[in-house]
Structure formats: structure tokens, C-alpha cells
Design a protein around this motif. Structure first.
Motif, mmCIF file in Angstrom:
data_model
loop_
_atom_site.group_PDB
_atom_site.id
_atom_site.type_symbol
_atom_site.label_atom_id
_atom_site.label_comp_id
_atom_site.label_asym_id
_atom_site.label_seq_id
_atom_site.Cartn_x
_atom_site.Cartn_y
_atom_site.Cartn_z
ATOM 1 N N THR A 129 9.950 2.468 0.411
ATOM 2 C CA THR A 129 10.534 3.565 -0.360
ATOM 3 C C THR A 129 9.912 4.877 0.098
ATOM 4 N N TYR A 130 10.704 5.957 0.027
ATOM 5 C CA TYR A 130 10.321 7.264 0.560
ATOM 6 C C TYR A 130 10.463 8.297 -0.544
ATOM 7 N N ASP A 131 9.385 9.068 -0.761
ATOM 8 C CA ASP A 131 9.421 10.106 -1.772
ATOM 9 C C ASP A 131 8.552 11.267 -1.314
ATOM 10 N N ILE A 132 8.592 12.370 -2.060
ATOM 11 C CA ILE A 132 7.841 13.576 -1.744
ATOM 12 C C ILE A 132 6.908 13.906 -2.898
ATOM 13 N N GLN A 133 5.650 14.240 -2.563
ATOM 14 C CA GLN A 133 4.682 14.648 -3.578
ATOM 15 C C GLN A 133 4.028 15.963 -3.164
ATOM 16 N N ARG A 134 3.551 16.706 -4.139
ATOM 17 C CA ARG A 134 2.873 17.976 -3.880
ATOM 18 C C ARG A 134 1.575 17.725 -3.107
ATOM 19 N N GLU A 158 0.825 -1.206 0.000
ATOM 20 C CA GLU A 158 0.000 0.000 0.000
ATOM 21 C C GLU A 158 0.861 1.259 0.000
ATOM 22 N N THR A 159 0.193 2.391 -0.223
ATOM 23 C CA THR A 159 0.847 3.697 -0.182
ATOM 24 C C THR A 159 0.283 4.499 0.986
ATOM 25 N N LEU A 160 1.162 5.133 1.732
ATOM 26 C CA LEU A 160 0.770 5.950 2.886
ATOM 27 C C LEU A 160 1.323 7.347 2.689
ATOM 28 N N ARG A 161 0.452 8.369 2.759
ATOM 29 C CA ARG A 161 0.883 9.760 2.636
ATOM 30 C C ARG A 161 0.913 10.384 4.020
ATOM 31 N N VAL A 162 2.041 11.010 4.356
ATOM 32 C CA VAL A 162 2.286 11.451 5.723
ATOM 33 C C VAL A 162 2.910 12.834 5.708
ATOM 34 N N ASP A 163 2.587 13.637 6.718
ATOM 35 C CA ASP A 163 3.341 14.867 6.938
ATOM 36 C C ASP A 163 4.804 14.491 7.140
ATOM 37 N N THR A 203 5.504 10.296 0.789
ATOM 38 C CA THR A 203 4.815 9.104 0.309
ATOM 39 C C THR A 203 5.654 7.889 0.647
ATOM 40 N N LEU A 204 5.079 6.980 1.428
ATOM 41 C CA LEU A 204 5.755 5.745 1.816
ATOM 42 C C LEU A 204 5.042 4.583 1.145
ATOM 43 N N GLN A 205 5.834 3.688 0.536
ATOM 44 C CA GLN A 205 5.231 2.582 -0.196
ATOM 45 C C GLN A 205 6.145 1.370 -0.134
ATOM 46 N N GLY A 206 5.547 0.169 -0.091
ATOM 47 C CA GLY A 206 6.349 -1.039 -0.136
ATOM 48 C C GLY A 206 5.902 -2.073 0.869
ATOM 49 N N GLN A 207 6.841 -2.961 1.212
ATOM 50 C CA GLN A 207 6.591 -4.043 2.152
ATOM 51 C C GLN A 207 7.453 -3.806 3.389
ATOM 52 N N GLY A 208 6.815 -3.559 4.526
ATOM 53 C CA GLY A 208 7.587 -3.355 5.747
ATOM 54 C C GLY A 208 6.801 -2.599 6.795
ATOM 55 N N THR A 209 7.535 -2.086 7.792
ATOM 56 C CA THR A 209 6.938 -1.402 8.936
ATOM 57 C C THR A 209 7.316 0.062 8.929
ATOM 58 N N VAL A 210 6.346 0.900 9.248
ATOM 59 C CA VAL A 210 6.564 2.340 9.380
ATOM 60 C C VAL A 210 6.156 2.756 10.783
#
Length: 247
Positions: A190-195, A173-178, A213-220
Motif C-alpha cells: 500500500t502507498y500513502d503520503i505522510q508529512r 514492515e513500513t518503509l518511508r521514501v522520498d 509510506t510503503l507498507q505490506g507484503q511484497g517487493t519494492v
């Protein structure tokens, strides 16, 4: 170098500390100034580097120091070693309200990426270095800076999370976070930045111009109160002039 095996107990609710139990010869490394108390038999020494490399030559120490300078941390780390008999304990706490999270690196693939001020302490043998984000957008607009810390090894590490900690398991899944609310994440994320939405939302929404934007397989691991946010609120509400005395 294999990490030392340490036992621990996290004490408290919102203003936590972690008490680490050491057997004779075992050591733990920590940020300078994080120690609260230690029992008889434990000695401590400030050293350059984390002690993870068997080769403690001057060049390795200088490289380690250079990495810590880039993250804004002290060039020294404190090494606590139990040189007595029996078992003895040493305790560490973070400098602002939050929770302490214990992570077994061996259970998550041997590596953890975290905010530069999240690391509290770890079993000796853990490598504390820097991790550059792979995308320039994440570096220039990430809010918390281009550089994150990387903790690598096979033992226990302890990070501090501001406010309340939320642990999320991502399975593609994808998680959008401050950006400031990211405390740490495991390999496979994976870690990226979106508008942050349209122009009106970006400038008047109060959530900042960009989201992580955090996406992939793992723990956040997320934090509800980043230190930067708390510091900004304190500065905004601080009096602009000195107070007055009333009889």
C-alpha cells in the motif's frame, strides 16, 4: 490473452540496454523511440493500444489512448514482431542513466505498479494502463503525480530505474521514501503520503514537504536518481545567458 514468452539479455552496467530474442510470430511492445537496433526478420508498427485485448475495436483503442494521455505518454506504442525464420533479436534502452529491471509478472501476482516514465517494453499480451492511488493525499502531495502506471499480465516486463536500483522485500514492515525514489512495487504493497517531520524539517530539511509510506507484503524497487531530480539540478545550474566565444 496470454503474453508471448520471450528470452532476453540485459547488456551493460550503468547505461544498460535489454536485448530480447523473438521466435517466429512472437512480439514485444515498447514505448515510442526506445528501440536501439533490430535484426533481420523483425518488423515494427506504431499502433494505438498495447494489443493485450483480443477485441481490437475502435472503442477499446480510444479508451487505451485516453489512459496514456493521462500519464503524459505517447498515444502510440510500437509493436515489434518476428516474421522471419529462426531467432532474431531487438534491443531497447532508456533515455537517461540507470538500470533495467526485468520482472516476471506471473511470479509476483500478475501486476506491477510503477512510475509513469518507468515502463520500457514488455512481451505482447501485457496490459499497460493507469492506476489511481486510493488516497487523495497520495495523489495531491505525491510529488510524481496522482497517476501511476499499471502493468498487468503473465509475461516479462522491463522497467527502467534511474541511477542505482535497490530491491526491498517487505514483510509487514513500513518503509518511508522520498516520493520520486519509488520506481515500482508489487501487489500487496500500500502507498500513502505522510508529512516529513515537524515544520522546521519540512521547510528547511531539503527533503521535501512529504514522504511516501510503503507498507505490506511484497517487493519494492527504489531508484537513487529520479529523472525529475536530475532535471531539476540541470535547470538550476544552466547558464541564464548565452556563452561567449574566445579566440
Amino acid at each position: 490473452m496470454r503474453s508471448h514468452e520471450v528470452d532476453y539479455e540485459i547488456i551493460g552496467s550503468d547505461m544498460q540496454l535489454v536485448e530480447i530474442e523473438l521466435d517466429p510470430g512472437e512480439s514485444v511492445i515498447a514505448e515510442a523511440g526506445a528501440m536501439n537496433y533490430m535484426e533481420e526478420g523483425i518488423t515494427f508498427e506504431a499502433r494505438m493500444g498495447d494489443g493485450s485485448s483480443a477485441d481490437s475495436g475502435m472503442m477499446n483503442k480510444l479508451l487505451s489512448v485516453g489512459k496514456r494521455v493521462l500519464t503524459g505518454e505517447s498515444i502510440f506504442m510500437t509493436h515489434f514482431t518476428h516474421e522471419g525464420t529462426g531467432k532474431s533479436r531487438v534491443a531497447f534502452a532508456a533515455p537517461y542513466p540507470g538500470r533495467i529491471v526485468a520482472v516476471d509478472l506471473n511470479a509476483i501476482g500478475g501486476q506491477l505498479i510503477c512510475q509513469k516514465d518507468a515502463f520500457l517494453c514488455a512481451a505482447k499480451g501485457t496490459e499497460v494502463s493507469i492506476a489511481f492511488t486510493k488516497r487523495l493525499g497520495a495523489g495531491f502531495f505525491g510529488g510524481e503525480g496522482f497517476i501511476l502506471q499499471k502493468l498487468k499480465g503473465d509475461g516479462m516486463v522491463f522497467i527502467h530505474v534511474g541511477g542505482t536500483v535497490v530491491e526491498k522485500q517487505l514483510n509487514g514492515e513500513t518503509l518511508r521514501v522520498d516520493t520520486g525514489c519509488i520506481a515500482a512495487f508489487s501487489p500487496g504493497i500500500t502507498y500513502d503520503i505522510q508529512r516529513a517531520g515537524n515544520l522546521k524539517s519540512m521547510f528547511f530539511g531539503g527533503e521535501g514537504l512529504f514522504l511516501a509510506t510503503l507498507q505490506g507484503q511484497g517487493t519494492v524497487w527504489l531508484q537513487s536518481l529520479p529523472f525529475s531530480r536530475m532535471a531539476d539540478r540541470i535547470i538550476q545550474h544552466a547558464p541564464s545567458a548565452g556563452g561567449s566565444n574566445k579566440g
